[in-house]
Design an enzyme around this catalytic site. Structure first.
Site, PDB file in Angstrom:
ATOM      1  N   SER A 559       0.833  -1.196   0.000  1.00  0.00           N
ATOM      2  CA  SER A 559       0.000   0.000   0.000  1.00  0.00           C
ATOM      3  C   SER A 559       0.876   1.258   0.000  1.00  0.00           C
ATOM      4  CB  SER A 559      -0.958  -0.044   1.195  1.00  0.00           C
ATOM      5  OG  SER A 559      -1.997   0.884   1.053  1.00  0.00           O
ATOM      6  N   ASP A 642      -9.540  -4.386  -5.772  1.00  0.00           N
ATOM      7  CA  ASP A 642      -8.986  -3.472  -4.776  1.00  0.00           C
ATOM      8  C   ASP A 642      -9.622  -2.102  -4.975  1.00  0.00           C
ATOM      9  OD1 ASP A 642      -7.533  -1.905  -3.057  1.00  0.00           O
ATOM     10  OD2 ASP A 642      -5.583  -2.715  -3.625  1.00  0.00           O
ATOM     11  N   HIS A 682      -7.726  -5.186  -1.255  1.00  0.00           N
ATOM     12  CA  HIS A 682      -6.507  -4.558  -0.764  1.00  0.00           C
ATOM     13  C   HIS A 682      -5.749  -5.465   0.209  1.00  0.00           C
ATOM     14  CE1 HIS A 682      -3.962  -1.086  -0.493  1.00  0.00           C
ATOM     15  NE2 HIS A 682      -4.058  -1.037   0.819  1.00  0.00           N
TER      16      HIS A 682
END
Length: 724
Positions: A559, A642, A682
């Site tokens: 991320s 995501d 994610h």
């Protein structure tokens, strides 16, 4: 305890046969698109790859071609099956989650061997035999529908829970009768980034939601107009009562909770990720009363930690960058505040009122400590934790002396303990029966100097029988953002890497919360370069100390950590042999155009602001790719659903990198590849089987390009044997 024996070693040559130097990458067309940013024209030749893969045939075809190419390369280097087998064996234990008590019932989750998702259990009283409440493994054949948040009612008779489908941030809420196991008719949709809490009498619950997205825009549209609602059990969602909104400020996020004494509705408002809040309160049972703003200004962090004796207790960094605890006496529109636990040199990360005490969780040089205070702030002692690692939990309420906490480290998964604030004693509640000995691995902490002289802590972990007397393949991990602290936590892929003979390092770089607000501020906005400098300095330290070499070093982050890897690879491609950016934010000029991206301007800045643009443009991974650079091998990972960091970030980044290499795997054989997961988001809710596949691909790629020999393994009943 079962052990796992090394059998043979697979020696993997660096020159792979099936996908060797000169092999052309899949074609990525370009478009003539550019944007003007404050007088600077910026080309965006791969803008079309931002389109949703479910809505665009062109993007779907690109994804298929890249996935086939990546899989062919991974097949050519081998090692994945051996690594997956080893990881599966090391991860072969019952994994428990933090327990929670309501109405005398104890709720917890456990994922047993062979299960993709954790199952929810309940003990009807302390010491009772656990019984199964919800098994999400029955919800889908591929394990991609997960049980997300749970919230038992105050008396423990009902359970509010949410469902996460395919890794998305969207949630659907349902209610279960705990006694009978019957799922009630209540269904609430389009919940995202929401707190969940019950009315004190259990008649319904509070939640936050966004408007339903337009058809085809579920995974990409920006999120605006958050609102707090109350759902009364038995009603349809259309009948839910609007509790609080900010129609004049559609960018504000809202979350509601009920104070432990059942007296107050507490609404927290935020505009981004900087943990700068406003707090509004209203008495329960007074629906016609206006909310009173307890704290305003969106300048400081406030978190409700409990209530007692007509006081609301908050953790805050107002006037205390490393955190303190205050008590507020609400009285109409007049309030009286008192400092209970003052700021210290350590970082306060959480706190809770339990029984007639306050338990305060601190980080001391990125290591957990839990201190116990009387309600007036007098220090009484601390919780005796099992060692160097991360403790979490300690949730409770005034009048009940029992709480639960979890403890973990790089070498040990979560063990769940109960703790009594009156006796000061901990008792092991749930402990996994591990198929390995944690003492076979060691964790050390070092401090190194960054470019500007700042002292940065770093954990270094390895197998105990490995001496750091010669360079070895090493994996350096980092995050560096959003006030998030990455301490000594259990990650099965990193344990597997250590078990294979690699060294693992976790750098606690600036931008995180390890040393409070000042540490965070030193790594955000126009200070973001400090984060990259800290990470580069960590790699240089490992090399200078003879722990590894640039030819044996891999770097990894997820991320915001994926952004970290992308930026560092651009700035210092000579430092490492492998880059593993996972679900990374790669286009720093358009991140705020999708889903939750607009919240991140607190950390990154706004590309629509001239000064912020200059900072962002200078390090944006997508925009700073150099066709003349000798890049390390890169395996960038993303997922089709995501909706936190949309996959277009990775798609565009890899397309541009492949073009910069002339469209072919370069002469040195170091490819730049995209690994694209399906029905995964994610990260949260991803089934164990998919996690093992992803981690095994990454470790095989890492081992291949750092020269680590991959041991072939099988389950065995004897002692741990050395590879030969």
């Amino acid at each position: 305890m079962r052990a796992i024996a090394f059998l043979t070693v697979l020696t993997l040559p660096l020159a792979a046969a099936a996908q060797e130097a000169g092999t052309p990458y899949p074609q990525s067309r370009t478009v003539d698109v550019s944007d003007d940013y404050h007088g600077t024209s910026v080309a965006d030749p791969y803008r079309w790859l931002e389109d949703d893969v479910r809505e665009s045939a062109d993007v779907a075809a690109w994804v298929q071609a890249e996935s086939e190419f990546t899989n062919a390369f991974l097949d050519s280097i081998g090692g994945r099956e051996a690594i997956a087998g080893r990881m599966t064996a090391l991860w072969d234990f019952d994994a428990y989650s933090l327990a929670e008590k309501k109405g005398g019932r104890i709720f917890f989750r456990k994922r047993s061997e062979g299960e993709d998702q954790s199952v929810l259990y309940v003990m009807d009283e302390a010491g009772a035999e656990p019984r199964e409440l919800i098994d999400p493994n029955e919800w889908s054949d591929d394990g991609t529908i997960a049980l997300a948040e749970i919230k038992p009612s105050p008396d423990g008779s009902q359970l509010l829970y949410t469902i996460q489908d395919g890794g998305t941030d969207w949630r659907t809420a349902k209610v279960l009768d705990v006694e009978t196991g019957e799922v009630m008719s209540d269904t609430v949709e389009w919940i995202k980034f929401s707190g969940l809490d019950w009315a004190p009498d259990g008649s319904g619950f509070y939640y936050s939601r966004y408007p339903a997205p337009e058809e085809g825009a579920k995974f990409q549209n920006l999120n605006y107009d958050h609102k707090v609602y109350f759902h009364e059990l038995g009603d349809g969602q259309a009948d839910d009562t609007l509790i609080y909104d900010r129609p004049e400020e559609p960018d504000v996020s809202l979350s509601a909770e009920i104070s432990d004494d059942g007296e107050w509705i507490v609404v927290t408002a935020s505009k981004g990720t900087d943990e700068a809040y406003e707090i509004m309160i209203r008495r329960v049972g007074q629906p016609d009363a206006e909310f009173f703003k307890l704290f305003g200004g969106f300048k400081d962090e406030f978190a409700l930690i409990g209530s007692a004796n007509n006081r609301l207790y908050f953790r805050t960094n107002r006037g205390a960058p490393r955190g303190k605890i205050i008590a507020v006496v609400p009285n109409g529109e007049q309030t009286v505040s008192a400092e209970i636990v003052p700021e210290s040199e350590n970082t306060l990360i959480d706190a809770s009122v339990v029984g007639d005490r306050i338990i305060a969780e601190y980080l001391i040089d990125a290591k957990s400590a839990a201190l116990v205070y009387a309600m007036d702030g007098v220090w009484e002692g601390q919780v005796d934790l099992p060692g160097l690692g991360e403790a979490s939990g300690f949730n409770g309420k005034y009048g009940d002396p029992e709480t639960f906490y979890a403890f973990q480290s790089f070498r040990r998964p979560e063990t769940i303990y109960s703790y009594n604030v009156e006796t000061g004693e901990s008792e092991e509640l749930f402990a996994p029966d591990l198929p390995y000995d944690p003492d076979d691995y060691v964790i050390e902490q070092v401090f190194y100097e960054s470019k500007d002289g700042a002292e940065i802590p770093m954990f270094i972990a390895r197998r105990a029988d490995i001496e750091l007397d010669e360079p070895r393949p090493a994996l350096l991990y980092g995050y560096g953002g959003f006030n998030i602290s990455y301490t000594s936590r259990f990650f099965p892929q990193f344990l597997t890497w250590m078990d294979m003979g690699g060294v693992f390092a976790n750098a606690n770089i600036r931008g995180g919360g390890e040393y409070g607000k000042e540490w965070h501020d030193a790594g955000r906005l126009d200070n973001k370069q400090n984060v990259f400098d800290d990470f580069i300095a960590a790699g240089e330290y490992l090399i200078a100390e003879g722990i590894t070499t640039s030819e044996q070093l891999g770097v990894h982050g997820r991320s915001n950590g994926g952004l970290l890897v992308g930026a560092v690879v651009n700035q210092r491609p000579d430092l490492m042999a492998v880059g593993l950016p996972t679900v990374g934010v790669m286009d720093m000029l358009r991140f705020n155009q999708f889903t939750a991206g607009r919240f991140w301007t607190d950390d990154y800045g706004d590309p629509g602001v001239a000064d912020d643009f200059e900072t962002l443009y200078a390090y944006s991974p997508y925009h700073n790719i150099d066709a003349d650079a000798d890049y390390p091998a890169i395996l960038a990972t993303t997922a089709d659903t995501d909706d936190r960091v949309v996959p277009g970030h990775t798609f565009k980044y890899i397309a541009r990198l492949q073009a910069a290499q002339g469209g072919d795997i370069p002469a040195d054989g170091q490819p730049v590849l995209a690994r694209i997961e399906t029905r995964a988001g994610h990260g949260s809710g991803k089934p164990k089987s998919k996690l093992i596949e992803e981690y095994s691909d990454q470790l095989a790629f890492l081992a291949h390009f750092t020269g680590l020999e991959v041991p072939e393994t099988e389950d065995a009943g004897g002692d741990m044997e050395e590879s030969n």
